[in-house]
Design a protein around this motif. Structure first.
Motif, PDB file in Angstrom:
ATOM      1  N   ARG A   1       0.869  -1.178   0.000  1.00  0.00           N
ATOM      2  CA  ARG A   1       0.000   0.000   0.000  1.00  0.00           C
ATOM      3  C   ARG A   1       0.899   1.218   0.000  1.00  0.00           C
ATOM      4  O   ARG A   1       1.727   1.385   0.878  1.00  0.00           O
ATOM      5  CB  ARG A   1      -0.914   0.015   1.230  1.00  0.00           C
ATOM      6  CG  ARG A   1      -1.918   1.157   1.212  1.00  0.00           C
ATOM      7  CD  ARG A   1      -2.829   1.104   2.416  1.00  0.00           C
ATOM      8  NE  ARG A   1      -3.771   2.207   2.410  1.00  0.00           N
ATOM      9  CZ  ARG A   1      -4.619   2.475   3.390  1.00  0.00           C
ATOM     10  NH1 ARG A   1      -4.646   1.691   4.459  1.00  0.00           N
ATOM     11  NH2 ARG A   1      -5.447   3.495   3.307  1.00  0.00           N
ATOM     12  N   ARG A   2       0.750   2.080  -1.008  1.00  0.00           N
ATOM     13  CA  ARG A   2       1.674   3.202  -1.184  1.00  0.00           C
ATOM     14  C   ARG A   2       1.267   4.393  -0.328  1.00  0.00           C
ATOM     15  O   ARG A   2       1.064   5.505  -0.820  1.00  0.00           O
ATOM     16  CB  ARG A   2       1.739   3.593  -2.657  1.00  0.00           C
ATOM     17  CG  ARG A   2       2.153   2.490  -3.578  1.00  0.00           C
ATOM     18  CD  ARG A   2       3.581   2.050  -3.330  1.00  0.00           C
ATOM     19  NE  ARG A   2       4.505   2.974  -3.972  1.00  0.00           N
ATOM     20  CZ  ARG A   2       5.765   3.109  -3.619  1.00  0.00           C
ATOM     21  NH1 ARG A   2       6.242   2.453  -2.610  1.00  0.00           N
ATOM     22  NH2 ARG A   2       6.539   3.945  -4.271  1.00  0.00           N
ATOM     23  N   SER A   3       1.154   4.154   0.962  1.00  0.00           N
ATOM     24  CA  SER A   3       0.789   5.217   1.898  1.00  0.00           C
ATOM     25  C   SER A   3       2.047   5.724   2.605  1.00  0.00           C
ATOM     26  O   SER A   3       3.113   5.104   2.547  1.00  0.00           O
ATOM     27  CB  SER A   3      -0.198   4.693   2.944  1.00  0.00           C
ATOM     28  OG  SER A   3       0.394   3.685   3.741  1.00  0.00           O
ATOM     29  N   THR A   4       1.902   6.857   3.277  1.00  0.00           N
ATOM     30  CA  THR A   4       3.021   7.453   3.997  1.00  0.00           C
ATOM     31  C   THR A   4       3.589   6.490   5.024  1.00  0.00           C
ATOM     32  O   THR A   4       4.804   6.291   5.121  1.00  0.00           O
ATOM     33  CB  THR A   4       2.577   8.753   4.690  1.00  0.00           C
ATOM     34  OG1 THR A   4       2.054   9.649   3.710  1.00  0.00           O
ATOM     35  CG2 THR A   4       3.737   9.409   5.417  1.00  0.00           C
ATOM     36  N   GLY A   5       2.712   5.884   5.818  1.00  0.00           N
ATOM     37  CA  GLY A   5       3.163   4.994   6.877  1.00  0.00           C
ATOM     38  C   GLY A   5       3.892   3.780   6.339  1.00  0.00           C
ATOM     39  O   GLY A   5       4.922   3.367   6.881  1.00  0.00           O
ATOM     40  N   HIS A   6       3.380   3.175   5.264  1.00  0.00           N
ATOM     41  CA  HIS A   6       4.020   1.998   4.704  1.00  0.00           C
ATOM     42  C   HIS A   6       5.391   2.328   4.115  1.00  0.00           C
ATOM     43  O   HIS A   6       6.348   1.562   4.285  1.00  0.00           O
ATOM     44  CB  HIS A   6       3.125   1.379   3.629  1.00  0.00           C
ATOM     45  CG  HIS A   6       2.005   0.561   4.177  1.00  0.00           C
ATOM     46  ND1 HIS A   6       0.874   1.139   4.726  1.00  0.00           N
ATOM     47  CD2 HIS A   6       1.821  -0.781   4.286  1.00  0.00           C
ATOM     48  CE1 HIS A   6       0.050   0.180   5.136  1.00  0.00           C
ATOM     49  NE2 HIS A   6       0.597  -0.985   4.882  1.00  0.00           N
ATOM     50  N   ILE A   7       5.484   3.451   3.419  1.00  0.00           N
ATOM     51  CA  ILE A   7       6.770   3.841   2.843  1.00  0.00           C
ATOM     52  C   ILE A   7       7.780   4.150   3.945  1.00  0.00           C
ATOM     53  O   ILE A   7       8.946   3.755   3.875  1.00  0.00           O
ATOM     54  CB  ILE A   7       6.596   5.055   1.911  1.00  0.00           C
ATOM     55  CG1 ILE A   7       5.814   4.641   0.663  1.00  0.00           C
ATOM     56  CG2 ILE A   7       7.945   5.647   1.517  1.00  0.00           C
ATOM     57  CD1 ILE A   7       5.509   5.783  -0.277  1.00  0.00           C
ATOM     58  N   PHE A   8       7.337   4.828   4.996  1.00  0.00           N
ATOM     59  CA  PHE A   8       8.234   5.173   6.100  1.00  0.00           C
ATOM     60  C   PHE A   8       8.741   3.914   6.797  1.00  0.00           C
ATOM     61  O   PHE A   8       9.941   3.781   7.080  1.00  0.00           O
ATOM     62  CB  PHE A   8       7.510   6.083   7.094  1.00  0.00           C
ATOM     63  CG  PHE A   8       8.375   6.559   8.235  1.00  0.00           C
ATOM     64  CD1 PHE A   8       9.384   7.474   8.012  1.00  0.00           C
ATOM     65  CD2 PHE A   8       8.177   6.081   9.510  1.00  0.00           C
ATOM     66  CE1 PHE A   8      10.195   7.911   9.057  1.00  0.00           C
ATOM     67  CE2 PHE A   8       8.973   6.509  10.557  1.00  0.00           C
ATOM     68  CZ  PHE A   8       9.979   7.425  10.332  1.00  0.00           C
ATOM     69  N   LEU A   9       7.831   2.966   7.054  1.00  0.00           N
ATOM     70  CA  LEU A   9       8.243   1.727   7.717  1.00  0.00           C
ATOM     71  C   LEU A   9       9.172   0.921   6.822  1.00  0.00           C
ATOM     72  O   LEU A   9      10.183   0.365   7.288  1.00  0.00           O
ATOM     73  CB  LEU A   9       7.007   0.896   8.074  1.00  0.00           C
ATOM     74  CG  LEU A   9       7.268  -0.433   8.803  1.00  0.00           C
ATOM     75  CD1 LEU A   9       8.038  -0.205  10.096  1.00  0.00           C
ATOM     76  CD2 LEU A   9       5.946  -1.145   9.084  1.00  0.00           C
ATOM     77  N   GLY A  10       8.859   0.844   5.538  1.00  0.00           N
ATOM     78  CA  GLY A  10       9.733   0.136   4.610  1.00  0.00           C
ATOM     79  C   GLY A  10      11.115   0.770   4.535  1.00  0.00           C
ATOM     80  O   GLY A  10      12.128   0.069   4.434  1.00  0.00           O
ATOM     81  N   ALA A  11      11.177   2.105   4.600  1.00  0.00           N
ATOM     82  CA  ALA A  11      12.459   2.804   4.564  1.00  0.00           C
ATOM     83  C   ALA A  11      13.289   2.489   5.798  1.00  0.00           C
ATOM     84  O   ALA A  11      14.507   2.294   5.713  1.00  0.00           O
ATOM     85  CB  ALA A  11      12.224   4.315   4.456  1.00  0.00           C
ATOM     86  N   ILE A  12      12.652   2.437   6.955  1.00  0.00           N
ATOM     87  CA  ILE A  12      13.383   2.103   8.179  1.00  0.00           C
ATOM     88  C   ILE A  12      13.948   0.682   8.094  1.00  0.00           C
ATOM     89  O   ILE A  12      15.104   0.432   8.442  1.00  0.00           O
ATOM     90  CB  ILE A  12      12.473   2.250   9.408  1.00  0.00           C
ATOM     91  CG1 ILE A  12      12.146   3.731   9.636  1.00  0.00           C
ATOM     92  CG2 ILE A  12      13.140   1.656  10.655  1.00  0.00           C
ATOM     93  CD1 ILE A  12      11.214   3.974  10.798  1.00  0.00           C
TER      94      ILE A  12
END
Length: 377
Positions: free
Chosen positions: A162-173
């Motif tokens: 899911r290309r949401s802010t939270g998913h991208i942020f968690l994936g980046a971490i």
């Protein structure tokens, strides 16, 4: 054997660089599927440089944090070549996610390539050390490969499910930490012996020059990160992420966005899409499917795919529920344009004919009965 010591400030700096680069790279890919092909590829190149450059920068910031009792330098070809390897492997992984598909298999392949880009870059960079002889132990190599592969797959799965802010942020971490863990696990299983290293005559990079190169790379990464992070903070008020604003053909004028009047939008009305700084409309009957892309959506017609500024949940409320069915949390499908249904174990696919940009849409297990009923099968 030479025992290394570490500067903790630089160690933490390497962690910060890794996470910022991961966030920047994953953010730059958000919303790019709505772009024309040339611009989409350009954004993939930019994202690859951010991710690959971040891997390289993290590695050498961490190497600058390590001090040995002998002076060391780095072979220029191995050092700069390792950066190109990281960028190339990141680019291949992103191309798979945006041109091949986002199924579990595709994500696993892309995540494996992405994760092992860290490993290959690390060992190519380490092989360029001059002034001592690094010796790599097999357990460290195995642990690095397994850890990088697993975390690469998990990072992409979370970022793209899911290309949401939270998913991208968690994936980046997760991806940022995977770069750090791979480096220090591999270094922990590396011995350093007294010696001059390779006897080649290639140009060398000393720690001073390396520090300047790494500082320049980190400066670019931090600057790009600040731009993307600032836009992410403003998502709640402007609903414009950096990658979407960079990819969608919209202007930065203070015009109210279409979402502001969602409650007043007519049901079963035409769907808006943006192109060349203008808003056009398409009849629902011409739409084959709609896919969620963060806060926005991609509309598929028989001829092209269009960028829609509305979220998929808002679009669903506007469409006739007898004609458009939710087949997946990210897909709405026009049942009248489904040419075939393919069942695969506990899920399935809706197949299209004459839709150039979309061959099929996934059907999740929970939606299979509803889809079969609508198709009278």
């Amino acid at each position: 054997m030479l025992a290394p010591n570490y500067d903790l400030v630089l160690v933490f700096a390497s962690i910060a660089v890794s996470i910022m680069a991961s966030f920047t790279g994953l953010t730059l890919t958000r919303g790019i599927n709505a772009l024309p092909d040339v611009r989409r590829k350009f954004m993939i190149v930019m994202a690859s440089m951010a991710l690959g450059g971040g891997i390289w920068s993290m590695h050498f910031v961490a190497m600058l944090a390590m001090s040995l009792p002998v002076p060391i330098s780095y072979d220029a070809i191995s050092t700069l070549g390792s950066a190109l390897i990281a960028i190339l492997m990141c680019g291949i992984a992103i191309l798979i996610m945006h041109y091949v598909g986002r199924t579990w298999i595709h994500t696993a392949v892309a995540g494996t390539i992405l994760g092992n880009g860290i490993v290959v870059m690390h060992y190519v960079g380490m092989s360029g050390i001059r002034g001592c002889l690094p010796t790599f132990e097999l357990p460290g190599v195995v642990l690095a490969v397994l850890g990088a592969t697993a975390m690469g797959i998990v990072a992409l799965r979370i970022s793209y499910v899911r290309r949401s802010t939270g998913h991208i942020f968690l994936g980046a971490i997760i991806f940022g930490l995977s770069v750090v863990l791979v480096h220090f696990v591999a270094v922990g299983w590396t011995g350093f012996r007294v010696g001059e290293g390779s006897g080649d005559v290639a140009p060398l990079i000393d720690n001073g020059i390396l520090a300047l190169l790494v500082m320049l790379s980190a400066f670019v990464i931090c600057g790009t990160f600040l731009l993307t992070a600032t836009n992410f903070v403003l998502v709640g008020t402007s609903e414009a992420s950096p990658s979407v604003s960079a990819s969608a053909p919209v202007t930065n004028t203070p015009k109210p966005q279409p979402e502001t009047n969602e409650a007043q939008l007519p049901e079963h009305g035409r769907l808006p899409y943006e192109r060349d700084k203008r808003i056009y409309f398409v009849e629902p009957s011409k739409v084959a499917a709609i896919r969620a892309e963060g806060h926005y959506s991609i509309i598929y017609t028989s001829d092209e795919k269009l960028f829609c500024p509305l979220s998929i949940s808002v679009i669903e409320k506007r469409l006739d529920p007898q004609q458009f069915l939710r087949t997946h949390r990210s897909y709405l499908v026009n049942i009248e344009q489904v040419a075939a249904f393919e069942r695969a174990k506990d899920n399935g696919r809706c197949l299209f004919e004459g839709v150039a940009s979309l061959k099929s849409a996934p059907v999740s297990r929970a939606f299979v009965p509803r889809v079969r009923s609508a198709l009278s099968i």
